[in-house]
Scaffold this motif. Sequence first.
Motif, PDB file in Angstrom:
ATOM      1  N   PHE A 241      59.574  -6.305 -79.031  1.00 11.02           N
ATOM      2  CA  PHE A 241      58.198  -7.501 -79.225  1.00 11.02           C
ATOM      3  C   PHE A 241      59.242  -8.615 -79.718  1.00 11.02           C
ATOM      4  CE2 PHE A 241      56.372  -4.036 -78.594  1.00 11.02           C
ATOM      5  CZ  PHE A 241      55.019  -4.399 -77.936  1.00 11.02           C
ATOM      6  N   ASP A 242      58.869 -10.297 -79.696  1.00  7.87           N
ATOM      7  CA  ASP A 242      59.405 -10.865 -80.311  1.00  7.87           C
ATOM      8  C   ASP A 242      59.544 -10.916 -81.912  1.00  7.87           C
ATOM      9  OD1 ASP A 242      60.445 -11.936 -77.591  1.00  7.87           O
ATOM     10  OD2 ASP A 242      59.050 -13.231 -77.632  1.00  7.87           O
ATOM     11  N   GLN A 243      58.104 -10.470 -82.178  1.00  6.21           N
ATOM     12  CA  GLN A 243      57.879 -10.771 -84.343  1.00  6.21           C
ATOM     13  C   GLN A 243      57.245  -9.206 -83.884  1.00  6.21           C
ATOM     14  OE1 GLN A 243      55.405 -14.219 -84.080  1.00  6.21           O
ATOM     15  NE2 GLN A 243      56.541 -15.499 -84.351  1.00  6.21           N
ATOM     16  N   THR A 244      57.564  -8.932 -85.488  1.00  8.43           N
ATOM     17  CA  THR A 244      55.737  -7.313 -85.501  1.00  8.43           C
ATOM     18  C   THR A 244      55.254  -7.516 -84.945  1.00  8.43           C
ATOM     19  OG1 THR A 244      58.025  -7.581 -87.212  1.00  8.43           O
ATOM     20  CG2 THR A 244      56.025  -6.283 -87.867  1.00  8.43           C
ATOM     21  N   GLN A 245      54.381  -6.346 -85.224  1.00  8.21           N
ATOM     22  CA  GLN A 245      52.956  -6.593 -84.244  1.00  8.21           C
ATOM     23  C   GLN A 245      52.281  -5.756 -85.231  1.00  8.21           C
ATOM     24  OE1 GLN A 245      51.666  -8.065 -81.339  1.00  8.21           O
ATOM     25  NE2 GLN A 245      54.004  -8.218 -81.481  1.00  8.21           N
ATOM     26  N   SER A 246      51.248  -6.170 -85.847  1.00  7.83           N
ATOM     27  CA  SER A 246      50.207  -6.383 -86.640  1.00  7.83           C
ATOM     28  C   SER A 246      49.765  -4.692 -86.359  1.00  7.83           C
ATOM     29  CB  SER A 246      49.176  -6.955 -86.769  1.00  7.83           C
ATOM     30  OG  SER A 246      49.562  -8.169 -87.504  1.00  7.83           O
ATOM     31  N   GLU A 247      49.640  -3.433 -86.907  1.00  7.35           N
ATOM     32  CA  GLU A 247      49.086  -2.251 -86.733  1.00  7.35           C
ATOM     33  C   GLU A 247      47.464  -2.757 -86.344  1.00  7.35           C
ATOM     34  OE1 GLU A 247      47.887  -3.518 -91.726  1.00  7.35           O
ATOM     35  OE2 GLU A 247      49.455  -3.854 -89.864  1.00  7.35           O
ATOM     36  N   ASN A 248      47.726  -1.735 -85.258  1.00  6.70           N
ATOM     37  CA  ASN A 248      46.381  -1.558 -85.107  1.00  6.70           C
ATOM     38  C   ASN A 248      45.938  -2.530 -83.746  1.00  6.70           C
ATOM     39  OD1 ASN A 248      44.876   0.529 -86.091  1.00  6.70           O
ATOM     40  ND2 ASN A 248      44.541  -0.508 -87.627  1.00  6.70           N
ATOM     41  N   THR A 249      47.283  -3.183 -83.503  1.00  4.47           N
ATOM     42  CA  THR A 249      47.393  -4.013 -82.563  1.00  4.47           C
ATOM     43  C   THR A 249      47.518  -3.311 -80.650  1.00  4.47           C
ATOM     44  OG1 THR A 249      48.208  -5.600 -83.127  1.00  4.47           O
ATOM     45  CG2 THR A 249      48.209  -5.890 -80.623  1.00  4.47           C
ATOM     46  N   LEU A 250      46.393  -3.596 -79.679  1.00  4.62           N
ATOM     47  CA  LEU A 250      46.666  -2.696 -78.881  1.00  4.62           C
ATOM     48  C   LEU A 250      47.463  -2.736 -77.484  1.00  4.62           C
ATOM     49  CD1 LEU A 250      44.735  -0.432 -76.876  1.00  4.62           C
ATOM     50  CD2 LEU A 250      43.731  -2.089 -76.072  1.00  4.62           C
TER      51      LEU A 250
END
Length: 256
Positions: free
Chosen positions: A140-149
Amino acid sequence: MDIKKSYEGIEGNQIVIQGGDIQVVSSDDGLNAAGGNDGSSMNGRPGQNTFSSSDSDVSITITGGNIYVNASGDGLDSNGNLYIKGGSVIVDGPQDSGNGALDYDGTCEITGGTLIAAGMSGMAQMPSDTSSQASVMITFDQTQSENTLISLMQDNDLIIAYAPSKKFNNIVISTPSLTKDKTYSIQSGGTISGLESKKAITEGTINNASTLGSFTLSDMATSISQDGTSVQAGMNQPQGKPGGDKEMGGPGGHGM
């Protein structure tokens, strides 16, 4: 088997899992074939043990069961080979670029079952292209938050969806439903009825998700960015080219 706290959860020269429900929480590696022990971490840094060479007799083999690993170090770490032949394997991996959700020094072949391994891209690996079941690695282009589906779709049909419990910018997915030369889309966010923590879901309707891109599964091991563009991310094969985490910086050390 529910390992609620450990340094390295399950460790041995050869690890064979044929069934059962297994959950592992570890401060270093979740499953470790031929790694060190509690006293082997150098200078207190997780992911660095005294074993440094691969061994053809060292392996992790999973043929069945439901396995969930939440690891601060490597999720599945084999100094030799890694085989997934069945079952369901889900890894919520490290949040740093010095370790990977998957870490192997020989080959990683997936011939059946379901694999989802989320973590950071710096040391990311995916199953080998010699596998008979296809896999895709998305960076991904950026770090995804926890619990992102994160969901994979074919046309309007859900293939698989999972919401990692920790931050991540890389995810590896393999399922028998992925077919070479077919086209899939990547969705982020949204909700789906029936989703449980530590489990993937393969049926239902995703609501209010964003479509990031689409891709054609051109190889048995396909690495892409979130818009579907083919990339060489992380360490797709053992001891390969290290990649950089766009948020965390450059490559880290290879965890053993």
